[in-house]
Scaffold this active site. Sequence first.
Site, mmCIF file in Angstrom:
data_model
loop_
_atom_site.group_PDB
_atom_site.id
_atom_site.type_symbol
_atom_site.label_atom_id
_atom_site.label_comp_id
_atom_site.label_asym_id
_atom_site.label_seq_id
_atom_site.Cartn_x
_atom_site.Cartn_y
_atom_site.Cartn_z
ATOM 1 N N GLU A 172 5.799 -18.338 42.461
ATOM 2 C CA GLU A 172 6.635 -17.631 43.448
ATOM 3 C C GLU A 172 6.548 -16.113 43.308
ATOM 4 O OE1 GLU A 172 10.607 -19.330 43.420
ATOM 5 O OE2 GLU A 172 9.861 -21.227 44.222
ATOM 6 N N GLU A 291 6.874 -27.678 44.564
ATOM 7 C CA GLU A 291 8.333 -27.762 44.338
ATOM 8 C C GLU A 291 8.965 -28.214 45.641
ATOM 9 O OE1 GLU A 291 10.500 -24.590 42.428
ATOM 10 O OE2 GLU A 291 8.734 -24.011 41.261
#
Length: 501
Positions: A172, A291
Amino acid sequence: MKATIFIDKHFVIGDVDKRLFGSFIEHLGRAIYTGIYEPGHPLADKRGFRLDVIDLIRELDVPTVRYPGGNYVSSFNWEDSVGPVELRPKRLDLAWRSVEPNLFGLNEFMEWTKTVGTEPMMAINLGTRGVEEARNLVEYCNHPGGSYWSDLRKSHGVAEPHGIKLWCLGNEMDGPWEVGQKTADEYGRIAYETAKALKLFDPSIQLIACGSSNNHMPTFPDWERTVLEHCYDSVDYLSLHSYYGNPDNDLPTFLASSIEMDSFIKSVVSTCDFVKAKKRSSKIMYLSFDEWNVWFHSRAADEKVQPWQFAPSLLEDIYTFEDALVVGTLLITLLRNSNRVKIACLAQLVNVIAPIMTVKNGPAWRQTIYYPFLHASKYGRGTVLELKVESPWYDNRQYGDVPFIEATAVENRERGELTLFVVNRSTGEAVDLELNLQSYSPHHLVEWIELHHENPKASNTKKNPETVVPHKVNKNVVIDGRSIQLQLGPLSWNVIRLALT
Ligand code: AHR
């Protein structure tokens, strides 16, 4: 209500990569400590691995587990987690503002994956660190010996290389919460240079570049485009992350979350294909949805957790029956996109937004979301078919027309089975469903499994771990040549297994 699903064996979406049923374990909260690792627990082995938890994970048959983060990886020094335990430093983890004693580290994780029967998906710190540390880590893990880092591994008692094939280039990296956040150009460059170094070491390893942290990021999908313009030819997958929730207690909207997941995947595919066209490349960029889950129950409680504790209770969502239905629709969506999504990780696996919960020194149990994941992992391997679903709709303020019936079908030739996964989103009405099997002649119904509870908020707890459990449906199923008629109850997850021979 009536619905029809048309199923034709000639209309194929693609083969399911078993890694679609992956999961994730981060150094976060109680995922590791008192989750998978608890020396002294009555059911732990001599290495401290909780065998009750391992049994539940084995039942799920998780083919790959991402590790060690997550946000954790962006300020993680992998060298802290190897060597004699008594010499490992105790660190302050900035991602989760917790104390990390490094009692469980890289080699323990690899030992654990072997015991569980899963493959590692290792994340590299590209937040505070760079190409050199990544290269050293891969050499430590994968080189047989005769070099500084591989000999260090041997001196740590691990004679054979781990042979880790799948690596995430950071986590991320567009997120403002991430230590070492980067712009798309900064990240694209470091991802490219790291990929170059790692593939010089071993061209056969597979690399995942970070996509946007989610589809609500202001830079989505420019981030994907820019990053891929830097590293398209050097990486194998692009990552997607997304979590869904029901904070306003609006069930019809929550149940439609998979529409957002589907549109996210389609947008990322388009962006990848744009870069492919721009580069005149013949390479297809595959996706790693590494995720995904429902995550919202624990957010308020987490804000009250005091920092700098060891293994605090964090992100401990207790899942309801309605969450399990949403997870079911998300799994259907991943399967329906299996021509491009090759890897996916249910985030996470134990205690932290997880299908498995544990109590320190106590039992482990299955949350509601365990079951759709179990069924998809068990019966969702094979070839996914393109269905034509004719379903009544409901009007939703966020998603517009939402079909009551969400479905996919997977043919498993080895088993000689066709499995349908079907969710009825209606809160109050049963659906008379016709399965119109154009080119299949089903021999018989192997079984029909249903997950349903009268109370959408019902959950499984330490005291009542079996409140929401699947059961076999014994209702009438009419098989008439190539047509099957059955009735799906309201708010239900259904697994319909048909024998083809
Ligand atoms: O899974 C929990 C966290 O969610 C991960 O650490 C991070 O990557 C994401 O924001």
